[in-house]
Every structure is written in structure tokens, then in C-alpha cells.
Design an enzyme around this catalytic site. Structure first.
Site, PDB file in Angstrom:
ATOM      1  N   GLY A 271      36.461 128.113  81.244  1.00 57.74           N
ATOM      2  CA  GLY A 271      35.531 127.164  80.695  1.00 57.74           C
ATOM      3  C   GLY A 271      34.042 127.679  80.582  1.00 57.74           C
ATOM      4  O   GLY A 271      33.888 128.648  81.433  1.00 57.74           O
ATOM      5  N   VAL A 272      33.214 126.950  80.198  1.00 56.19           N
ATOM      6  CA  VAL A 272      31.914 127.591  80.156  1.00 56.19           C
ATOM      7  C   VAL A 272      31.026 127.063  81.473  1.00 56.19           C
ATOM      8  O   VAL A 272      31.198 125.842  81.610  1.00 56.19           O
ATOM      9  CB  VAL A 272      30.960 127.074  78.908  1.00 56.19           C
ATOM     10  CG1 VAL A 272      29.738 127.501  78.698  1.00 56.19           C
ATOM     11  CG2 VAL A 272      31.780 127.687  77.681  1.00 56.19           C
ATOM     12  N   GLY A 273      30.034 127.764  81.831  1.00 56.57           N
ATOM     13  CA  GLY A 273      29.523 127.275  83.076  1.00 56.57           C
ATOM     14  C   GLY A 273      29.178 128.248  84.309  1.00 56.57           C
ATOM     15  O   GLY A 273      29.790 129.503  84.202  1.00 56.57           O
ATOM     16  N   ASN A 274      28.500 128.182  85.103  1.00 56.75           N
ATOM     17  CA  ASN A 274      28.102 128.961  86.106  1.00 56.75           C
ATOM     18  C   ASN A 274      29.289 129.101  87.045  1.00 56.75           C
ATOM     19  O   ASN A 274      29.585 130.181  87.712  1.00 56.75           O
ATOM     20  CB  ASN A 274      26.843 128.486  87.109  1.00 56.75           C
ATOM     21  CG  ASN A 274      25.722 128.450  86.090  1.00 56.75           C
ATOM     22  OD1 ASN A 274      25.395 129.570  85.361  1.00 56.75           O
ATOM     23  ND2 ASN A 274      24.965 127.397  86.088  1.00 56.75           N
ATOM     24  N   GLU A 296      38.227 130.308  74.720  1.00 54.45           N
ATOM     25  CA  GLU A 296      37.539 129.765  73.713  1.00 54.45           C
ATOM     26  C   GLU A 296      36.246 130.555  73.480  1.00 54.45           C
ATOM     27  O   GLU A 296      35.620 130.817  72.258  1.00 54.45           O
ATOM     28  CB  GLU A 296      37.083 128.386  74.028  1.00 54.45           C
ATOM     29  CG  GLU A 296      38.074 127.406  74.338  1.00 54.45           C
ATOM     30  CD  GLU A 296      37.558 125.907  74.643  1.00 54.45           C
ATOM     31  OE1 GLU A 296      37.799 125.006  73.989  1.00 54.45           O
ATOM     32  OE2 GLU A 296      36.908 125.925  75.674  1.00 54.45           O
ATOM     33  N   ILE A 366      34.107 116.719  86.612  1.00 59.94           N
ATOM     34  CA  ILE A 366      33.193 115.878  87.241  1.00 59.94           C
ATOM     35  C   ILE A 366      33.685 115.399  88.622  1.00 59.94           C
ATOM     36  O   ILE A 366      33.059 115.461  89.667  1.00 59.94           O
ATOM     37  CB  ILE A 366      32.501 114.799  86.409  1.00 59.94           C
ATOM     38  CG1 ILE A 366      32.056 115.470  85.239  1.00 59.94           C
ATOM     39  CG2 ILE A 366      32.009 113.485  87.027  1.00 59.94           C
ATOM     40  CD1 ILE A 366      31.676 114.177  84.154  1.00 59.94           C
ATOM     41  N   ASN A 386      29.475 115.662  78.027  1.00 54.54           N
ATOM     42  CA  ASN A 386      29.573 116.355  77.041  1.00 54.54           C
ATOM     43  C   ASN A 386      30.679 116.153  76.137  1.00 54.54           C
ATOM     44  O   ASN A 386      30.581 116.049  74.928  1.00 54.54           O
ATOM     45  CB  ASN A 386      29.660 118.122  77.404  1.00 54.54           C
ATOM     46  CG  ASN A 386      28.298 118.493  78.494  1.00 54.54           C
ATOM     47  OD1 ASN A 386      27.133 118.043  77.911  1.00 54.54           O
ATOM     48  ND2 ASN A 386      28.384 119.238  78.987  1.00 54.54           N
ATOM     49  N   GLY A 390      37.812 122.126  75.188  1.00 51.34           N
ATOM     50  CA  GLY A 390      39.266 122.617  74.879  1.00 51.34           C
ATOM     51  C   GLY A 390      40.111 122.474  76.040  1.00 51.34           C
ATOM     52  O   GLY A 390      41.167 122.938  76.414  1.00 51.34           O
ATOM     53  N   LYS A 410      24.276 115.293  93.687  1.00 54.84           N
ATOM     54  CA  LYS A 410      23.416 114.468  93.799  1.00 54.84           C
ATOM     55  C   LYS A 410      22.946 114.839  95.220  1.00 54.84           C
ATOM     56  O   LYS A 410      22.636 113.400  96.080  1.00 54.84           O
ATOM     57  CB  LYS A 410      23.426 112.963  93.453  1.00 54.84           C
ATOM     58  CG  LYS A 410      23.830 112.753  92.328  1.00 54.84           C
ATOM     59  CD  LYS A 410      22.294 112.842  91.156  1.00 54.84           C
ATOM     60  CE  LYS A 410      22.622 112.715  89.781  1.00 54.84           C
ATOM     61  NZ  LYS A 410      21.106 112.878  88.871  1.00 54.84           N
TER      62      LYS A 410
END
Length: 505
Positions: A271-274, A296, A366, A386, A390, A410
Site C-alpha cells: 500500500g501507499v504511505g510511510n 498497484e 485505521i 480516502n 486496492g 492523536k
């Protein structure tokens, strides 16, 4: 047109015009298919010109000018942001990540349909989205015969071109000419009952064409642009991301020793992200060589792995590179073009292919609940972040589905492990592994109660672990059913408490 024009088809040269002129060809209420996937290969000029046209129209009063926007996945501020800012989008699908879009979706002023990305082309062909009026597609160039050199993403471009009555092309000179040859456009898909197997058995296998086909008579406008893709720079992995990556690599090592994974692992989906990039970075420092990716997006971490030899090749539908990653790619494109294939997203995310290749899927979440259900889209159960993207395509059909998140959010006020998720995207039946910086829970072969104990013990933050144990033990003692014990009057109380007090504790 410049003397170095990339528009080589004689029948189309007279259609070159400004973005403002092209935007006039789009009518209110139109279904508009646009290129773009994770901030790559989206049209850069026409959406902004259309937004200005919508702004001027709406300033005069009367019936609002809005369109339905269909893409491959997320785009960028020049598309989603500008159209959302003028309230120009009636319906958006199948994925977005723009903050203005998100605000409008969550305020109820924009409709949004969140789909598995592998299914969008099929839905379009089945007519679920209605007639496609016009497609706006970015390309690298137009060949003499009218075929199109795809840009930095393929996404749903093939489908939008085939479905649309009219096509507007943006020829982007900023996209490297040597992208030509890196694509594999499959034209063999069909709807049931005429569907045939996708004969793709290796990530590096070609099964399609180098170019997009577009009937010349469909093209109504060509706009020349010179603008880069816009992607958010990736942050350096923080301590939580590094620890998550360490847990996953230790898990891989155990699986190899047991014999459940080969030493080259299995094709990777990221997946996309850090956090996913931290996992890729950790893999690159490990003992691995000649890995493959069937995913992807090509991210910065994958470029580094290709350069080092950790990764042998990568198949995807788009790039998602930081400015630094894009500079690296352009500078060494001759090297990368031998190791990267871009496919349409109905193939890059195809369930049949994912199952056959045995994908190792790593995606963010999440929250997860104690039984292994995962929420990857909704904040506190109602507010869209978002979209599912995929992740569901690979989670259900891959060999391993790994979901990752820091154990709190948080500033420690939210636990990512909760009694019951506030929204379900991936059920316990599809989730194999959950990882936080606290540890990894392998859920394979476990009953619900066994999963709960493993997730709480391995993944929950110490500040919330006692609360989770207390909830679970009281649910077990309630006598309401021991298969998946819950206290229905408390299951979502953690979210309610946060909404009321700003803290789940």
C-alpha cells in the site's frame, strides 16, 4: 505545436487547442472518465480550466454546473482539489485523497462511491455508472497511427477510452519519452459468460500491447502540457514504522525457516504511505535478493530495491514517487524501464492473478478489533478518509494479508485496537496478520477467542491493554455466546467516549 511535437498522427494535429477551449466541450451533468492513479498521469490543464468555467457559470446563478468524476484512484489538487473547490463534482469514484474532496464528502455536499479498484472497469462495462460522455486522458505522445503512448499511470484509461463517446487528450511533455515501452495494456478481458482466464503466471510476463488504442474519430481535442506529477514527499520512517517493519521481517524469517515461504518470498504488494515504505526499506537492508512485486504503485522504496538488486522487477499500474524519487527515476530511466511494467488496474489488481501468484499484501489500517476485523476507510465509523483502494482486492485473494498501524493515534488518545471496529472494510475472514509497533499477531488457524487474546497481547498499546482484557473477559463471562463474545452496549463505547471527551481511555 512545437517542432518537437509528440503528436505524430496527421489526422489529429488540427485538434490542438487550449485547455479553456477543450473545457467548453464538457457539459453539465456529464460522466467524465479521467486518467490518474495516486497522483500520477492525471490531466494537468483541462480540469483546472473546467473549474474556472464552472466557477463563472455558478456565479451567474441558476442550475449548478456539476459533473461526475471517475478516475483510476486519487489524483492531485489540479484535478480533484480545483473541481471540488468550486463545488463542481456531483459524484466521485472510486478513490480519492484530496482534503477538499474529503470535506465535501463528509459534509454531504459531494456524493462518493468507494469501490474495490479491480471491479471498476467491470462495473463501467456493465453500465452501472451510466453512459460515459467524455474521457480526459494524459499521454506521453500520439503515434502516427493514432495509438497512444501511456503516461505514468494506466489505471482505468483503457476502459474510459473505450466507453467514452468523446476523448480529450493531454500530451504532457514533462513526462519522459522513454516511458514508451514500459506498459502492458491487456485487451482480452470480457464480461461473463465470455470471460477467459487471465494467462499471467509470472509478475514479469507480458500479455498485452505497448499502447492504448483510441479510434481517431473519438478524439475531439488535444491539449499540450508541460507539468510534473504531484506527489506528497514521503517522510523518513519514524520509530513506530521501523518497529512495525522489524516485526514483519522477523515474521518472514520464521515463515522461511518453517518452509511456508521461499527464500525469495512471494510477489509483494505494498500500500501507499510511510509505513509500507518503511517495510520496503527494511527489506532492502535484509538478506533478500531477486524479490518480485505485483502491486498497484511503484514507490520510492521499490526504486531503491530495484537499484540494489533486492527487487528483480516490479509490476504495477502507476508510480507514486516523491520529487526525489521522480528525479532518480528520470535520471536512470534506461535502467528502470527494463525492470518495471505498468498494467491497467483491472489486471494489476485482478483477484484471479493475485490468488495464482500468491501475493504478500501489506496495507495500512485505521483500526482493527480484537477479532481481526479491519476498518481502513472511516474515522469514527462515519467520516470517510480516502477509500478502500486496492487493499480488499489483495487482502481476500493474496497468500498473506498483513494490516499495519501504530497502536495509537492523536497523541495516545485513540487506540488502534478496539473492542469492535466502527466500520468494517476487511472481515476477520480475510485478515491474516495484524501488526503494530508493539508486535505481530498471526491469526491463521485461530478461533475468534484465540485471535482476541493474540491481538490484545501482541498489538495493543500498554495504555489500553488492560481495558481490552477487561472488556474481553467480561464479554466471555456474560453468557451471551462464547464463539465471538461481545458486550453490545459497550462494543462501540470507546468511539463514543472519544467523541464526547476527546479520549478513548
Amino acid at each position: 505545436m512545437s517542432k518537437n511535437s509528440r503528436i505524430l498522427c496527421p489526422q489529429l494535429k488540427h485538434l490542438v487547442m487550449s485547455a479553456e477551449e477543450a473545457a467548453k466541450l464538457i457539459s453539465p451533468g456529464a460522466n467524465v472518465g479521467m486518467s490518474g492513479f495516486t497522483g500520477a498521469g492525471y490531466p494537468k490543464a483541462v480540469p483546472g480550466a473546467l473549474a474556472e468555467r464552472i466557477r463563472a457559470h455558478n456565479a451567474q446563478g441558476g442550475k449548478p454546473f456539476r459533473i461526475n468524476v471517475l478516475t483510476g484512484a486519487s489524483t492531485a489538487p489540479e484535478l480533484d482539489g480545483k473541481l471540488a473547490e468550486v463545488d463542481g463534482i456531483e459524484m466521485r469514484l472510486p478513490f480519492q485523497s484530496d482534503p477538499i474532496c474529503r470535506d465535501r464528502i463528509n459534509s454531504g455536499t459531494m456524493n462518493y462511491a468507494d469501490y474495490h479498484l479491480s471491479e471498476v472497469a467491470q462495473y463501467a462495462w456493465s453500465g452501472f455508472f451510466g453512459k460515459m460522455d467524455i474521457a480526459i486522458i494524459e499521454v506521453v505522445g500520439i503515434r502516427e497511427d493514432g495509438s497512444l503512448i501511456p503516461s505514468s499511470s494506466l489505471g482505468n484509461n483503457k476502459t474510459w477510452i473505450e466507453q467514452a463517446d468523446k476523448v480529450i487528450l493531454e500530451v504532457n511533455y514533462k513526462q519522459h519519452e522513454r516511458l514508451e515501452g514500459m506498459h502492458d495494456v491487456y485487451y482480452g478481458a470480457a464480461l461473463p459468460p465470455h470471460r477467459k482466464p487471465i494467462m499471467l503466471t509470472e509478475p514479469n510476463q507480458r500479455i498485452g500491447d505497448l499502447y492504448l488504442r483510441c479510434p481517431i474519430e473519438k478524439v475531439v481535442a488535444i491539449v499540450e502540457t508541460n507539468a510534473p506529477d504531484r506527489n506528497t514527499p514521503f517522510k523518513q520512517p519514524d520509530d513506530a514504522s521501523r518497529r512495525i517493519a522489524e516485526h514483519i521481517l522477523a515474521f518472514f524469517e520464521r515463515e522461511i525457516k518453517i518452509g511456508r515461504l521461499p527464500k525469495e518470498l512471494l510477489p509483494l504488494q505494498s500500500g501507499v504511505g510511510n509505513i509500507p515504505n518503511a517495510v520496503l526499506e527494511a527489506l532492502d537492508t535484509g538478506p533478500y535478493k531477486n524479490l518480485t512485486a505485483y502491486t498497484e504503485v511503484i514507490q520510492d522504496g521499490m526504486l531503491k530495491m530495484l537499484k540494489s538488486g533486492t527487487l528483480q522487477m516490479a509490476s504495477a499500474t502507476a508510480f507514486s514517487l516523491s520529487p526525489e524519487g521522480l528525479a532518480e527515476f528520470d535520471e536512470n530511466i534506461e535502467f528502470y524501464r527494463e525492470k518495471i511494467l505498468l498494467r491497467s488496474q483491472d489486471i494489476s489488481n485482478h483477484p484471479e492473478v493475485a490468488r495464482r501468484l500468491g501475493i504478500i499484501a501489506t496495507n495500512g489500517m485505521i483500526e482493527a478489533d480484537i477479532y481481526g476485523n479491519v476498518n481502513s476507510t472511516h474515522i469514527m465509523g462515519t467520516r470517510m478518509m480516502n477509500g478502500i483502494g486496492g487493499s480488499g482486492d489483495f487482502a481476500r485473494n493474496g497468500y498473506l494479508s498483513i494490516f499495519m498501524s501504530p497502536s495509537t493515534a492523536k497523541g495516545g488518545k485513540i487506540s488502534s485496537i478496539v473492542p469492535m471496529v466502527s466500520h468494517v472494510d476487511h472481515t476477520e475472514h480475510d485478515v491474516k496478520i495484524i501488526v503494530t509497533e508493539q508486535g505481530l499477531a498471526d491469526l491463521r488457524g485461530l478461533s475468534p477467542r484465540q485471535r482476541a487474546r493474540s491481538i490484545i497481547e501482541n498489538c495493543a498499546h500498554p495504555d489500553f491493554k488492560d481495558q481490552l482484557h477487561d472488556y474481553f473477559e467480561r464479554a466471555c463471562a456474560s453468557g451471551r455466546g462464547m464463539h465471538t463474545p461481545h458486550l453490545l452496549n459497550e462494543a462501540l463505547s470507546w468511539h463514543e467516549r472519544f467523541e464526547q471527551t476527546g479520549d478513548m481511555k
